[in-house]
Design a protein around this motif. Structure first.
Motif, mmCIF file in Angstrom:
data_model
loop_
_atom_site.group_PDB
_atom_site.id
_atom_site.type_symbol
_atom_site.label_atom_id
_atom_site.label_comp_id
_atom_site.label_asym_id
_atom_site.label_seq_id
_atom_site.Cartn_x
_atom_site.Cartn_y
_atom_site.Cartn_z
ATOM 1 N N PHE A 435 0.823 -1.216 0.000
ATOM 2 C CA PHE A 435 0.000 0.000 0.000
ATOM 3 C C PHE A 435 0.855 1.264 0.000
ATOM 4 C CE2 PHE A 435 -3.367 -2.867 1.827
ATOM 5 C CZ PHE A 435 -4.252 -2.723 0.774
ATOM 6 N N ALA A 436 2.008 1.212 0.663
ATOM 7 C CA ALA A 436 2.894 2.383 0.695
ATOM 8 C C ALA A 436 3.296 2.762 -0.723
ATOM 9 C CB ALA A 436 4.141 2.087 1.536
ATOM 10 N N GLY A 437 3.677 1.758 -1.517
ATOM 11 C CA GLY A 437 4.098 2.030 -2.904
ATOM 12 C C GLY A 437 2.982 2.702 -3.689
ATOM 13 N N ILE A 438 1.766 2.201 -3.524
ATOM 14 C CA ILE A 438 0.617 2.785 -4.239
ATOM 15 C C ILE A 438 0.404 4.233 -3.798
ATOM 16 C CG2 ILE A 438 -1.899 2.638 -4.541
ATOM 17 C CD1 ILE A 438 -1.595 -0.423 -4.306
ATOM 18 N N ASP A 439 0.412 4.454 -2.476
ATOM 19 C CA ASP A 439 0.133 5.805 -1.957
ATOM 20 C C ASP A 439 1.193 6.809 -2.414
ATOM 21 O OD1 ASP A 439 -2.065 4.785 -0.714
ATOM 22 O OD2 ASP A 439 -1.149 4.626 1.276
ATOM 23 N N THR A 440 2.465 6.416 -2.307
ATOM 24 C CA THR A 440 3.534 7.355 -2.680
ATOM 25 C C THR A 440 3.446 7.671 -4.171
ATOM 26 O OG1 THR A 440 4.904 6.282 -1.027
ATOM 27 C CG2 THR A 440 6.036 7.768 -2.529
ATOM 28 N N ALA A 441 3.245 6.648 -4.984
ATOM 29 C CA ALA A 441 3.153 6.882 -6.430
ATOM 30 C C ALA A 441 1.961 7.783 -6.743
ATOM 31 C CB ALA A 441 3.049 5.551 -7.172
ATOM 32 N N ASN A 442 0.841 7.577 -6.078
ATOM 33 C CA ASN A 442 -0.332 8.422 -6.341
ATOM 34 C C ASN A 442 -0.086 9.868 -5.929
ATOM 35 O OD1 ASN A 442 -2.048 6.675 -7.689
ATOM 36 N ND2 ASN A 442 -2.817 5.772 -5.776
ATOM 37 N N ASP A 443 0.631 10.076 -4.814
ATOM 38 C CA ASP A 443 0.988 11.449 -4.414
ATOM 39 C C ASP A 443 1.816 12.113 -5.508
ATOM 40 O OD1 ASP A 443 -0.264 11.300 -1.993
ATOM 41 O OD2 ASP A 443 1.554 10.860 -0.826
ATOM 42 N N LEU A 444 2.759 11.354 -6.042
ATOM 43 C CA LEU A 444 3.646 11.920 -7.066
ATOM 44 C C LEU A 444 2.875 12.172 -8.371
ATOM 45 C CD1 LEU A 444 6.376 12.857 -8.075
ATOM 46 C CD2 LEU A 444 7.057 10.479 -8.385
ATOM 47 N N ILE A 445 2.020 11.238 -8.741
ATOM 48 C CA ILE A 445 1.215 11.420 -9.970
ATOM 49 C C ILE A 445 0.368 12.693 -9.838
ATOM 50 C CG2 ILE A 445 -0.705 10.458 -11.341
ATOM 51 C CD1 ILE A 445 0.404 7.642 -10.555
ATOM 52 N N GLU A 446 -0.253 12.829 -8.657
ATOM 53 C CA GLU A 446 -1.085 14.005 -8.395
ATOM 54 C C GLU A 446 -0.251 15.285 -8.570
ATOM 55 O OE1 GLU A 446 -4.278 14.170 -6.996
ATOM 56 O OE2 GLU A 446 -4.294 16.207 -6.170
ATOM 57 N N TYR A 447 0.962 15.247 -8.051
ATOM 58 C CA TYR A 447 1.810 16.436 -8.143
ATOM 59 C C TYR A 447 2.217 16.700 -9.594
ATOM 60 C CZ TYR A 447 5.229 19.984 -7.479
ATOM 61 O OH TYR A 447 5.891 21.173 -7.572
ATOM 62 N N ILE A 448 2.618 15.645 -10.296
ATOM 63 C CA ILE A 448 3.067 15.827 -11.685
ATOM 64 C C ILE A 448 1.915 16.353 -12.544
ATOM 65 C CG2 ILE A 448 3.835 14.589 -13.773
ATOM 66 C CD1 ILE A 448 5.489 12.761 -11.913
ATOM 67 N N LYS A 449 0.724 15.808 -12.313
ATOM 68 C CA LYS A 449 -0.400 16.188 -13.187
ATOM 69 C C LYS A 449 -1.017 17.520 -12.798
ATOM 70 C CE LYS A 449 -1.426 11.801 -15.129
ATOM 71 N NZ LYS A 449 -2.208 10.577 -15.118
ATOM 72 N N ASN A 450 -1.136 17.785 -11.490
ATOM 73 C CA ASN A 450 -1.877 18.980 -11.059
ATOM 74 C C ASN A 450 -1.030 19.982 -10.293
ATOM 75 O OD1 ASN A 450 -4.182 17.682 -12.067
ATOM 76 N ND2 ASN A 450 -4.370 16.552 -10.139
ATOM 77 N N LYS A 451 0.247 19.657 -10.117
ATOM 78 C CA LYS A 451 1.142 20.496 -9.305
ATOM 79 C C LYS A 451 0.529 20.795 -7.929
ATOM 80 C CE LYS A 451 4.807 21.196 -11.940
ATOM 81 N NZ LYS A 451 5.158 19.827 -12.222
ATOM 82 N N SER A 452 -0.191 19.810 -7.412
ATOM 83 C CA SER A 452 -0.727 19.983 -6.062
ATOM 84 C C SER A 452 -0.522 18.675 -5.306
ATOM 85 C CB SER A 452 -2.220 20.316 -6.112
ATOM 86 O OG SER A 452 -2.945 19.149 -6.442
ATOM 87 N N CYS A 453 -0.624 18.774 -3.999
ATOM 88 C CA CYS A 453 -0.486 17.548 -3.230
ATOM 89 C C CYS A 453 -1.383 17.613 -2.015
ATOM 90 C CB CYS A 453 0.954 17.318 -2.828
ATOM 91 S SG CYS A 453 1.821 18.813 -2.420
ATOM 92 N N LYS A 454 -1.881 16.417 -1.683
ATOM 93 C CA LYS A 454 -2.831 16.343 -0.566
ATOM 94 C C LYS A 454 -2.087 16.236 0.755
ATOM 95 C CE LYS A 454 -4.933 13.061 -2.849
ATOM 96 N NZ LYS A 454 -4.926 11.811 -3.113
ATOM 97 N N GLY A 455 -2.531 16.990 1.749
ATOM 98 C CA GLY A 455 -2.141 16.688 3.130
ATOM 99 C C GLY A 455 -0.746 17.070 3.565
ATOM 100 N N PHE A 456 0.151 17.411 2.661
ATOM 101 C CA PHE A 456 1.470 17.784 3.146
ATOM 102 C C PHE A 456 2.049 18.919 2.311
ATOM 103 C CE2 PHE A 456 3.574 15.770 -0.368
ATOM 104 C CZ PHE A 456 2.789 14.662 -0.666
ATOM 105 N N ASN A 457 2.985 19.615 2.924
ATOM 106 C CA ASN A 457 3.614 20.725 2.246
ATOM 107 C C ASN A 457 4.850 20.217 1.523
ATOM 108 O OD1 ASN A 457 4.866 22.994 1.405
ATOM 109 N ND2 ASN A 457 5.026 23.952 3.424
ATOM 110 N N ARG A 458 4.699 19.999 0.226
ATOM 111 C CA ARG A 458 5.767 19.400 -0.549
ATOM 112 C C ARG A 458 7.007 20.274 -0.620
ATOM 113 N NH1 ARG A 458 7.560 19.754 -5.279
ATOM 114 N NH2 ARG A 458 8.668 17.989 -6.140
ATOM 115 N N ASN A 459 6.807 21.542 -0.323
ATOM 116 C CA ASN A 459 7.948 22.437 -0.480
ATOM 117 C C ASN A 459 8.744 22.637 0.800
ATOM 118 O OD1 ASN A 459 7.738 22.892 -3.222
ATOM 119 N ND2 ASN A 459 5.938 24.168 -2.859
ATOM 120 N N ARG A 460 8.545 21.741 1.767
ATOM 121 C CA ARG A 460 9.341 21.854 3.006
ATOM 122 C C ARG A 460 10.734 21.294 2.740
ATOM 123 N NH1 ARG A 460 7.076 20.352 8.679
ATOM 124 N NH2 ARG A 460 9.129 21.185 9.106
ATOM 125 N N TRP A 461 11.565 22.111 2.173
ATOM 126 C CA TRP A 461 12.916 21.657 1.849
ATOM 127 C C TRP A 461 13.825 21.737 3.071
ATOM 128 C CZ3 TRP A 461 15.117 20.920 -3.323
ATOM 129 C CH2 TRP A 461 14.123 20.851 -4.310
#
Ligand code: FAD
Length: 462
Positions: A435-461
């Motif tokens: 399930f981890a693999g599915i969730d992480t890939a879906n987060d990344l797909i969401e970001y690549i397609k919509n430049k958005s991400c659910k639930g976390f601040n992707r820009n916390r560098w």
């Protein structure tokens, strides 16, 4: 595969493969998987032992619960050979330190107390979650609240069977809130199926891989024997360097190595990972669970219904406590299988096989007499010493908050993290990795397609 794929997936274990498959299905075909070892499967790993295929890593599938278990469904589809284990009789097969069985009535009483204690832990955990969001305690602390801390060797071995056997660490260091109720069993069931198939448990990630790779050896999207040593990341993308001097560029990386590997210095990050990420990694727990197989020329232990498991009681908690004969799984094989965890695993991993064999024989002689035969061979996996794993699976420590746990899974810029340790509900298990693999890939797909991400601040560098 192109020289500059969109995504590099590091690691071809269950989570890496399920992430790559999810990316593929989500329309991201331009991927490259880099795996350090010569094989797909990671901690699902078979080996040959005295002419039989045994599992060095994960061995059990869970079934019989109200929630479908995708791993078990795939196992059924592939006709994976499994054997349902019966633990019910363990209380009739509990040996004293110096030999001889405890009266089964006495052990049953102690086991009943332990079961009631588990029920209390589950209820208390739910109460804490509802009323005290920020408070967690160890399982031992909950046992003490109930005024039922296991103290005698017999109480401790039963407690080991109820807790350490699952968590691979003692209740003293394990989070109550994130361990009870036990989701894997509540959801997927308490029927434990022991995998004993010549194709190995690793056939499951291989089966997933075959759904998007043309070949498990020659598809250019999969490169085996590629040990990643450096990840250089910036807003422009990622450069991945491997031990053999190769360099790969991509826009994103999904890193699926174990939390034990993240804690080690195998992979260097440029720039260094931010402090919040490093703390989330270093504070989490990577356990060791050791499965020792011992082959004898003939059987000298009881066999037949109700004998499959036995417990060995010792003043030292966790000293070769849980034994299984493999007569049901491998009839006529004359193999005993003993499980050791945590500090005892760390200790024995440092010993040569002969010393481990000597310790085991000393116990078996106490239980079955001095005339028992010498083993023909012994197999001791050393997951903690293996630089590509650094342990067996993760365990949620007490006082490790949900917020910190979220940090463990958050991406850092273009670097995404997956693996069983990033899953909350089934962490430690093969299902958690899937399930981890599915969730992480879906987060990344969401970001690549919509430049958005659910639930976390992707820009916390930082
Ligand atoms: P991994 O399988 O570790 O995959 C990560 C991959 O990354 C590996 O293939 C590794 O080789 C690779 N890698 C590491 N470093 C690098 C690098 N620098 N460069 C490139 N590649 C790298 N689960 C159950 O469900 N039931 C059980 O009965 C059970 N028992 C277990 C018993 C033992 C002894 C062990 C070890 C595990 C057990 N598990 C069990 C847990 C289960 O095996 C894991 O949760 C799951 O397989 C983890 O998958 P993963 O993809 O997260 O990690």
């Amino acid at each position: 595969a192109s020289e500059s794929p969109t995504v590099i997936v590091i690691g071809a274990g269950m989570s890496g493969i399920s992430a790559a498959k999810t990316l593929h299905e989500g329309g991201i075909h331009d991927i490259l998987i880099l795996e350090a070892t010569p094989r797909i499967g990671g901690r699902l790993k078979k080996t040959q032992f005295s002419g039989l295929t045994v599992e060095l890593g994960a061995n059990w599938l869970f079934g019989g619960g109200p929630v479908p278990n995708p791993i078990r469904d795939m196992a059924k589809k592939l006709k994976l050979r499994t054997s349902l284990n019966y633990y019910e009789n363990i209380t009739s097969n509990t040996y004293k330190q110096e030999g001889g069985l405890y009266p089964s009535k006495l052990v049953e009483e102690i086991d009943k107390v332990a079961t009631a204690r588990d029920d209390f832990c589950a209820k208390f955990s739910e109460q804490l979650s509802a009323k005290q969001k920020d408070v967690d305690v160890s399982i031992l602390s909950a046992q003490r609240i109930l005024k039922q801390e296991p103290k005698t060797p017999l109480e401790m071995v039963i407690d080991f069977y109820h807790n350490d056997y699952e968590d691979a660490e003692p209740p003293k260091v394990t989070s109550l809130k994130h361990t009870y109720p036990r989701n894997e069993m509540m959801d997927h069931g308490e029927d434990l199926y022991f995998v004993a198939d010549p194709r190995g448990f690793e056939i499951i990630p291989q089966y997933l891989a075959k759904q998007f790779l043309s070949s498990l050896t020659s598809d250019p999207r999969l490169k085996l024997n590629k040990v990643v040593r450096e990840i250089i990341y910036s807003r422009n993308g990622v450069i991945v360097k491997t031990e053999d001097g190769c360099t790969y560029n991509s826009k994103y990386v999904i890193l699926s190595v174990s939390v034990g590997v993240l804690q080690s210095d195998l992979i260097e990050f440029q720039p260094t990972l931010p402090l919040w990420k490093r703390i989330a990694i270093t504070d989490f727990s990577m356990t060791i669970y050791t499965k020792i197989f011992v082959k004898f020329p003939y059987k000298f232990w009881p066999t037949g219904p109700g004998t499959e498991f036995f417990l060995y009681t010792h003043v030292r908690r966790g000293y070769y406590p849980l034994w299984q004969h493999l007569e049901n799984e491998y009839p006529g094989s004359n193999i005993l299988f003993v499980t050791v965890t945590a500090d005892e695993s760390r200790r024995i991993e440092q010993l040569p096989d002969e010393e481990i064999e000597a310790e085991i024989m000393e116990i078996l002689k106490k239980l079955f007499g001095d005339n028992i035969p010498k083993p023909e061979s012994i197999l001791v996996p050393r997951w903690g010493l293996d630089k590509f794993y650094k342990g067996s699976y993760s365990n949620w420590p007490d006082n490790y908050s949900k917020k910190r746990k979220d940090h463990l899974a958050y991406p850092v810029g273009p670097v995404y993290f997956t693996g069983e340790h990033t899953n909350d509900r089934y962490l430690g298990y093969a299902t958690g990795a899937y399930f981890a693999g599915i969730d992480t890939a879906n987060d990344l797909i969401e970001y690549i397609k919509n430049k958005s991400c659910k639930g976390f601040n992707r820009n916390r560098w930082h």
